[in-house]
Design an enzyme around this catalytic site. Sequence first.
Site: not given
Length: 214
Positions: A117, A120-122, A125
């Site tokens: 998502w 979070m995951c975009l 990082p």
Amino acid sequence: MQTFTKVGPDALLTPENCTLLLIDHQPSQLANVNSHDPAMVINNVTGLAKTAKVYGVPTILTTINAKRGGEIFKQIQAVFPDQKPIDRTFINSWEDRRVVEAVKKTGRKKLVIASLWSEMCLAQPAIHAMGEGYDVYIVTDASGGVSAEAHDMAIRRLVAAGAQPITWLGMAGELQRDWARTERLGEVAQLLVDHAGASGAVLARELENEAKRS
């Protein structure tokens, strides 16, 4: 530390200067994406993956807890049939050294990221990589969040941190840059026909007419 060039020709993506990182495009992640139509997310990320393949852009695939959350979308795996995604436990993929080393191995400092998502995951990082000197481009329409607000806040946060938002079709046009470059036109035309909606349909009609005239 940051050296991001935001304007001028050096700010544009080329097939030679960027790497694509696709993070967690899996059924478990898509199930709670409410910022975009799920079918459109699959279409867009598949178009993005094919764009990278057409232009020879190094592409890194990664999943999170695939045994529980499902494998990467089959449409993406079909573009890179011989590539095994890096399966992680870290929410922030930049904390997984395998991911970081795969990016470093390309030798490129422009990093294009799409993820599920967004919040979070975009975001994690991308912010982490920018702190290590990478120029980050976030593909907003091949990513998605658990709500419109979650996606919007993630993109705002990333832009404020220095990331550049882009769409998958915008990236395709940026890599092509000049329609006089004909070496990939056939593949690009098929990419647009398959994934660019009405624009692809119009292009298909134009190509059909050109074939009849020749």
